[in-house]
Design a protein around this motif. Structure first.
Motif, PDB file in Angstrom:
ATOM      1  N   VAL A 411      -6.819  14.467   9.459  1.00  0.00           N
ATOM      2  CA  VAL A 411      -5.676  13.554   9.603  1.00  0.00           C
ATOM      3  C   VAL A 411      -6.143  12.242  10.229  1.00  0.00           C
ATOM      4  CG1 VAL A 411      -3.428  13.220  10.690  1.00  0.00           C
ATOM      5  CG2 VAL A 411      -4.070  15.470   9.794  1.00  0.00           C
ATOM      6  N   MET A 412      -6.990  12.328  11.225  1.00  0.00           N
ATOM      7  CA  MET A 412      -7.525  11.124  11.865  1.00  0.00           C
ATOM      8  C   MET A 412      -8.331  10.296  10.875  1.00  0.00           C
ATOM      9  SD  MET A 412     -10.033  10.889  15.195  1.00  0.00           S
ATOM     10  CE  MET A 412     -10.386   9.317  15.984  1.00  0.00           C
ATOM     11  N   GLY A 413      -9.145  10.950  10.050  1.00  0.00           N
ATOM     12  CA  GLY A 413      -9.922  10.225   9.045  1.00  0.00           C
ATOM     13  C   GLY A 413      -9.033   9.509   8.054  1.00  0.00           C
ATOM     14  N   PHE A 414      -7.930  10.145   7.645  1.00  0.00           N
ATOM     15  CA  PHE A 414      -6.975   9.489   6.746  1.00  0.00           C
ATOM     16  C   PHE A 414      -6.390   8.242   7.397  1.00  0.00           C
ATOM     17  CE2 PHE A 414      -2.495   9.076   5.370  1.00  0.00           C
ATOM     18  CZ  PHE A 414      -2.717   8.734   4.032  1.00  0.00           C
ATOM     19  N   GLY A 415      -6.030   8.345   8.673  1.00  0.00           N
ATOM     20  CA  GLY A 415      -5.506   7.177   9.380  1.00  0.00           C
ATOM     21  C   GLY A 415      -6.533   6.068   9.507  1.00  0.00           C
ATOM     22  N   LEU A 416      -7.780   6.431   9.764  1.00  0.00           N
ATOM     23  CA  LEU A 416      -8.832   5.417   9.872  1.00  0.00           C
ATOM     24  C   LEU A 416      -9.089   4.747   8.525  1.00  0.00           C
ATOM     25  CD1 LEU A 416     -11.318   7.266  12.242  1.00  0.00           C
ATOM     26  CD2 LEU A 416     -10.040   5.184  12.766  1.00  0.00           C
ATOM     27  N   ASP A 417      -9.044   5.498   7.446  1.00  0.00           N
ATOM     28  CA  ASP A 417      -9.202   4.900   6.117  1.00  0.00           C
ATOM     29  C   ASP A 417      -8.098   3.870   5.859  1.00  0.00           C
ATOM     30  OD1 ASP A 417     -11.435   6.398   5.617  1.00  0.00           O
ATOM     31  OD2 ASP A 417     -10.355   7.986   4.532  1.00  0.00           O
ATOM     32  N   LEU A 418      -6.863   4.208   6.246  1.00  0.00           N
ATOM     33  CA  LEU A 418      -5.762   3.248   6.087  1.00  0.00           C
ATOM     34  C   LEU A 418      -5.996   1.998   6.930  1.00  0.00           C
ATOM     35  CD1 LEU A 418      -2.571   5.529   6.141  1.00  0.00           C
ATOM     36  CD2 LEU A 418      -3.594   4.374   4.172  1.00  0.00           C
ATOM     37  N   MET A 419      -6.413   2.186   8.173  1.00  0.00           N
ATOM     38  CA  MET A 419      -6.650   1.041   9.057  1.00  0.00           C
ATOM     39  C   MET A 419      -7.751   0.148   8.518  1.00  0.00           C
ATOM     40  SD  MET A 419      -7.903   0.986  13.033  1.00  0.00           S
ATOM     41  CE  MET A 419      -9.616   1.202  12.536  1.00  0.00           C
ATOM     42  N   LEU A 420      -8.859   0.740   8.065  1.00  0.00           N
ATOM     43  CA  LEU A 420      -9.955  -0.062   7.531  1.00  0.00           C
ATOM     44  C   LEU A 420      -9.553  -0.763   6.242  1.00  0.00           C
ATOM     45  CD1 LEU A 420     -13.053   2.244   8.159  1.00  0.00           C
ATOM     46  CD2 LEU A 420     -12.238   0.299   9.501  1.00  0.00           C
ATOM     47  N   GLY A 421      -8.712  -0.122   5.434  1.00  0.00           N
ATOM     48  CA  GLY A 421      -8.224  -0.781   4.226  1.00  0.00           C
ATOM     49  C   GLY A 421      -7.393  -2.002   4.544  1.00  0.00           C
ATOM     50  N   VAL A 422      -6.521  -1.896   5.550  1.00  0.00           N
ATOM     51  CA  VAL A 422      -5.716  -3.048   5.976  1.00  0.00           C
ATOM     52  C   VAL A 422      -6.616  -4.151   6.519  1.00  0.00           C
ATOM     53  CG1 VAL A 422      -3.985  -3.816   7.635  1.00  0.00           C
ATOM     54  CG2 VAL A 422      -3.661  -1.670   6.411  1.00  0.00           C
ATOM     55  N   ALA A 423      -7.592  -3.763   7.361  1.00  0.00           N
ATOM     56  CA  ALA A 423      -8.491  -4.756   7.958  1.00  0.00           C
ATOM     57  C   ALA A 423      -9.293  -5.491   6.891  1.00  0.00           C
ATOM     58  CB  ALA A 423      -9.431  -4.075   8.957  1.00  0.00           C
ATOM     59  N   HIS A 424      -9.810  -4.760   5.904  1.00  0.00           N
ATOM     60  CA  HIS A 424     -10.606  -5.397   4.851  1.00  0.00           C
ATOM     61  C   HIS A 424      -9.742  -6.324   3.993  1.00  0.00           C
ATOM     62  CE1 HIS A 424     -13.875  -5.894   2.018  1.00  0.00           C
ATOM     63  NE2 HIS A 424     -13.074  -5.538   1.026  1.00  0.00           N
ATOM     64  N   TRP A 425      -8.525  -5.884   3.663  1.00  0.00           N
ATOM     65  CA  TRP A 425      -7.643  -6.705   2.826  1.00  0.00           C
ATOM     66  C   TRP A 425      -7.281  -8.003   3.540  1.00  0.00           C
ATOM     67  CZ3 TRP A 425      -2.660  -8.702   2.798  1.00  0.00           C
ATOM     68  CH2 TRP A 425      -2.160  -9.083   1.544  1.00  0.00           C
ATOM     69  N   LEU A 426      -6.979  -7.931   4.827  1.00  0.00           N
ATOM     70  CA  LEU A 426      -6.618  -9.131   5.585  1.00  0.00           C
ATOM     71  C   LEU A 426      -7.839 -10.008   5.850  1.00  0.00           C
ATOM     72  CD1 LEU A 426      -4.061  -7.691   8.162  1.00  0.00           C
ATOM     73  CD2 LEU A 426      -3.577  -9.172   6.207  1.00  0.00           C
ATOM     74  N   ALA A 427      -9.014  -9.386   6.059  1.00  0.00           N
ATOM     75  CA  ALA A 427     -10.224 -10.167   6.330  1.00  0.00           C
ATOM     76  C   ALA A 427     -10.584 -11.040   5.133  1.00  0.00           C
ATOM     77  CB  ALA A 427     -11.384  -9.249   6.683  1.00  0.00           C
ATOM     78  N   GLU A 428     -10.395 -10.519   3.927  1.00  0.00           N
ATOM     79  CA  GLU A 428     -10.699 -11.300   2.729  1.00  0.00           C
ATOM     80  C   GLU A 428      -9.772 -12.497   2.572  1.00  0.00           C
ATOM     81  OE1 GLU A 428     -10.488  -8.435  -0.409  1.00  0.00           O
ATOM     82  OE2 GLU A 428     -12.676  -8.133  -0.406  1.00  0.00           O
ATOM     83  N   ARG A 429      -8.585 -12.444   3.178  1.00  0.00           N
ATOM     84  CA  ARG A 429      -7.597 -13.511   3.040  1.00  0.00           C
ATOM     85  C   ARG A 429      -7.436 -14.326   4.312  1.00  0.00           C
ATOM     86  NH1 ARG A 429      -7.073  -9.401   0.020  1.00  0.00           N
ATOM     87  NH2 ARG A 429      -6.146  -9.511  -2.076  1.00  0.00           N
ATOM     88  N   SER A 430      -8.293 -14.049   5.294  1.00  0.00           N
ATOM     89  CA  SER A 430      -8.194 -14.760   6.567  1.00  0.00           C
ATOM     90  C   SER A 430      -8.837 -16.136   6.453  1.00  0.00           C
ATOM     91  CB  SER A 430      -8.898 -13.965   7.669  1.00  0.00           C
ATOM     92  OG  SER A 430      -8.789 -14.629   8.911  1.00  0.00           O
ATOM     93  N   PRO A 431      -8.196 -17.187   6.962  1.00  0.00           N
ATOM     94  CA  PRO A 431      -8.810 -18.520   6.941  1.00  0.00           C
ATOM     95  C   PRO A 431      -9.968 -18.605   7.937  1.00  0.00           C
ATOM     96  CG  PRO A 431      -6.728 -18.566   8.129  1.00  0.00           C
ATOM     97  CD  PRO A 431      -6.853 -17.188   7.541  1.00  0.00           C
ATOM     98  N   LEU A 432     -10.546 -19.772   8.030  1.00  0.00           N
ATOM     99  CA  LEU A 432     -11.682 -19.996   8.922  1.00  0.00           C
ATOM    100  C   LEU A 432     -11.308 -19.638  10.355  1.00  0.00           C
ATOM    101  CD1 LEU A 432     -14.575 -21.240   9.153  1.00  0.00           C
ATOM    102  CD2 LEU A 432     -13.454 -23.400   9.695  1.00  0.00           C
ATOM    103  N   ASP A 433     -12.153 -18.842  11.002  1.00  0.00           N
ATOM    104  CA  ASP A 433     -11.830 -18.384  12.354  1.00  0.00           C
ATOM    105  C   ASP A 433     -12.679 -19.047  13.433  1.00  0.00           C
ATOM    106  OD1 ASP A 433     -14.185 -17.194  11.668  1.00  0.00           O
ATOM    107  OD2 ASP A 433     -13.706 -15.246  12.542  1.00  0.00           O
TER     108      ASP A 433
END
Length: 689
Positions: A411-433
């Motif tokens: 269950v924890m691994g499933f939650g981590l996969d979701l979190m990393l998916g959100v992080a990767h999707w937002l990182a690709e669309r994040s402007p200059l930091d």
């Protein structure tokens, strides 16, 4: 005044107590050491932390007590406490890559690390060695437990999610892929990897809630005994065990102290959440490890917690005032559910804004970056962390002695996969930091504003506004360097008019250039052009001819880097700034000219440098990372060959082994070096890789 004196005394006591011996010069030697830590890295290599028992070929007179070295392969099932032997190329920890940046030597000194390096040959087991002290045996047992837990986690959760699960439960972070780390940094979710207040509070809440739910099944017992206090005591013991697994981290120590004070307050019927508890935790950490106050972990952790407590207190005060004049209203069940969801979302938004605003200035100062999408990232992932990650993690640890940890870990691994998916999707669309260099004055003014805003409870909070305004002005009026020079005199970077960073090497050090790019707000790196028969130096990149690299600067003059062995006098009139990778030359050879000359010896003594060129006069101003007299964590720099004006050591041929080693004559005023075979800062007796 008393508090200040106690703080100064605490800092002095810690500095003298550590007294870490640090290696003076790079050297290859055979090290026999007891394993303290085994870290499996993403690259497949293994990083070992060793307590040095002995050295040989050559024997170091001033050997460090503890070293950290990377090996391609280590003996099977190597555990902390075992003794290994191997030939290691050791190097002293470097200073800041630019003035004002992270100082590796400072952190290494207080971590007890006297050198870093890599094995030239894979280490092998070397017997048992002397009996360790009881404190070392206890630490080794804890490390073995952490490794065992991490292995069980990886067996159920593969890949990056498994490595993050190991970091959250056992504090083992070395195996997390760099791409995942970068996604989390860009989106402002890097705090998830650190066992901080969020994880400690969720762990305590899970344990305490589970205990109270268990006691609720026995109404007779619950009616006779203070089950809330019993649950708080069990939660205190559970979070203490969690801290033991987390290791010695500032955020984990602060979080445990905060939670411990809160749970202890419940035991004595006191208010659990207050600024007092934060102050107690801060005082304990500053008395035990006062050097942490200089680090980003301490600053960001306490700033976020102070902002959250102050924000909650302000909201509670406003709520109590508004309820005095508003009669209670009756709501339908659906309206109550909707109101609860709105309050939950609003609370998550407020929490992210308060914590993000309080920590952003410290993150910008230390890392020259902010996370534009941190609010969205935290809103999207906090429910995942609070439901699918931390509660299963606590349950998995509780069930591990029974061998039943697989289901909660899945269950924890499933939650981590979701979190990393959100992080990767937002990182690709994040402007200059990248925000560029943040002056220390800006950090000071914003910190004062934060203190005033958090520690006052009336309209005195408005006094924070002038400091916010002044801090914004100092940031807007900052002066960004034009040149960045590494402490080994080999790498130079120039900020061009086109907003890019030009370097003089085709394969520059990635860590250094990334730091410089963030400091200069330049995301594009321009490598040099190797010219043949071209004399005119460009202004947007380096032109290298026979290892002499030159670039023209828009404010007048050119910048030149010279390799070892070049005649400095022949170039005295060719450039406004000359950096030569040679410690034996005299920087005053160009006396009478207006050039700025930096030799390898200058940089070895004073650390990395930045140069700012005045836009009107074109006069360059040099700033070094280090100053004299040296602080205790920089004393080792005096013994480097480069700092003494000596050429790199070269091994004598085998047929000349019986002859005394040829000594390079140092400049006037520099003491001669002892023979390499007997010097504590001796040179390699084995070939370099």
């Amino acid at each position: 005044m008393l508090a200040m004196l106690v703080g100064v005394a605490s800092a002095k006591i810690e500095t003298e107590r550590k007294a870490t011996p640090i290696l003076g010069s790079p050297i290859a030697t055979e090290v026999t050491g007891r394993v303290v830590l085994v870290e499996l890295q993403e690259s497949g290599r293994t990083r070992l932390t060793l307590d040095v028992l002995s050295t040989a070929r050559p024997t170091l007179r001033y050997a460090p007590d503890r070293v950290r070295a990377t090996a391609r392969q280590v003996p099977d099932k190597l555990l902390p406490g075992e003794v290994v032997r191997g030939v290691v190329r050791l190097m002293p920890p470097s200073g800041p890559v630019r003035p004002g940046s992270y100082d590796f030597a400072f952190q290494s000194y207080f971590d007890g690390l006297g050198a870093i390096g890599f094995f030239l040959r894979n280490p092998v087991r070397a017997g048992s060695g002397p009996e360790p002290a009881w404190s070392q045996s206890l630490a080794q047992s804890v490390e073995r437990l952490r490794m065992t837990i991490a292995d069980k986690i990886r067996a159920v959760i593969p890949g990056a999610s498994g490595e993050i699960a190991a970091a959250l439960i056992a504090g083992v972070r070395a195996g997390i892929p760099e791409a995942v780390n970068e996604d989390l940094r860009i989106t402002g979710l890097a705090h998830v990897l650190s066992i901080s207040g969020l994880h400690m509070a969720l762990a305590a809440a899970t344990i305490m809630g589970s205990m109270r739910a268990l006691f609720a099944l026995f109404p007779g017992f619950s009616a006779r005994y203070p089950v809330k206090k019993v649950a708080a005591f069990v939660a205190l013991a559970g979070t203490g065990f969690y801290l033991l697994l987390a290791g010695d981290q500032v955020a984990a120590n602060r979080s445990f102290l905060m939670v411990a004070v809160m749970l202890t307050a419940i035991l004595f019927d006191r208010a659990a959440l207050s600024m007092r508890n934060l102050a107690i935790a801060a005082l304990i950490i500053l008395l035990i490890t006062p050097h942490e106050v200089m680090g980003p972990s301490f600053q960001m952790s306490f700033a976020a917690t102070a902002a959250l407590i102050a924000g909650y207190a302000g909201w509670k005060q406003w709520r109590s005032k508004s309820r005095r004049h508003t009669p209670p209203t009756s709501r339908s069940p659906l309206a109550r559910i909707l109101r609860y969801l709105v309050v939950l979302i609003a609370g998550s938004v407020a929490t992210s804004i308060l914590a993000g605003s309080a920590t952003s200035i410290f993150g910008a100062y230390h890392f020259q970056r902010v996370s534009p999408l941190t609010l969205l990232a935290n809103l999207a992932t906090m429910p995942i962390i609070g439901i699918l990650i931390m509660p299963p993690a606590v349950l998995a640890v509780a069930l591990m002695p029974l061998g039943l940890e697989a289901l909660p870990l899945m269950v924890m691994g499933f939650g981590l996969d979701l979190m990393l998916g959100v992080a990767h999707w937002l990182a690709e669309r994040s402007p200059l930091d990248a925000v560029g260099i943040v002056p220390a004055s800006t950090l000071t003014l914003f910190t004062i504003a934060l203190v005033v805003g958090c520690f006052t409870t009336t309209r005195l909070r408005l006094l924070a506004l002038p400091f916010l305004f002044a801090g914004t002005l100092t940031f807007a009026g900052r002066q960004v360097p034009d040149l960045y020079i590494s402490e080994d005199a080999r790498l130079i970077a120039v900020a061009t008019e086109t907003g890019r960073l030009a370097v003089n090497r085709t394969r520059p050090n990635a860590f250094t250039t990334q730091d410089w790019q963030r400091a200069a707000s330049a995301m594009t790196l321009v490598k040099p052009e190797v010219g043949k028969g071209v004399d005119a130096a460009p202004s947007d990149h380096f032109l290298c001819i026979d290892d002499v690299c030159t670039i023209n600067h828009s404010r007048g003059g050119s910048i030149m880097s010279l390799p070892e062995g070049r005649d400095l006098k022949a170039h005295c009139t060719d450039a406004a700034v000359i950096v030569i990778d040679d410690a034996t030359v005299n920087s005053r050879a160009c006396r009478g000219s207006k050039q700025v000359v930096l030799t390898k010896r200058d940089l070895a003594q004073k650390g990395s440098a930045t140069i700012t060129i005045d836009p009107e006069s074109g006069k360059p101003t040099v700033q070094h990372a280090l100053a004299r007299p040296y602080r205790p964590w920089h004393h080792h720099r005096r013994f480097a060959r480069e700092a003494r004006g000596m050429a790199p050591y070269k091994r004598q041929p085998r047929d000349a082994a019986s002859k005394p080693p040829e000594q390079t004559k140092p400049p006037a005023g520099v003491p001669a070096e002892e023979p390499p075979s007997t010097s504590g800062s001796g040179q390699p007796d084995d070939p370099e890789p």
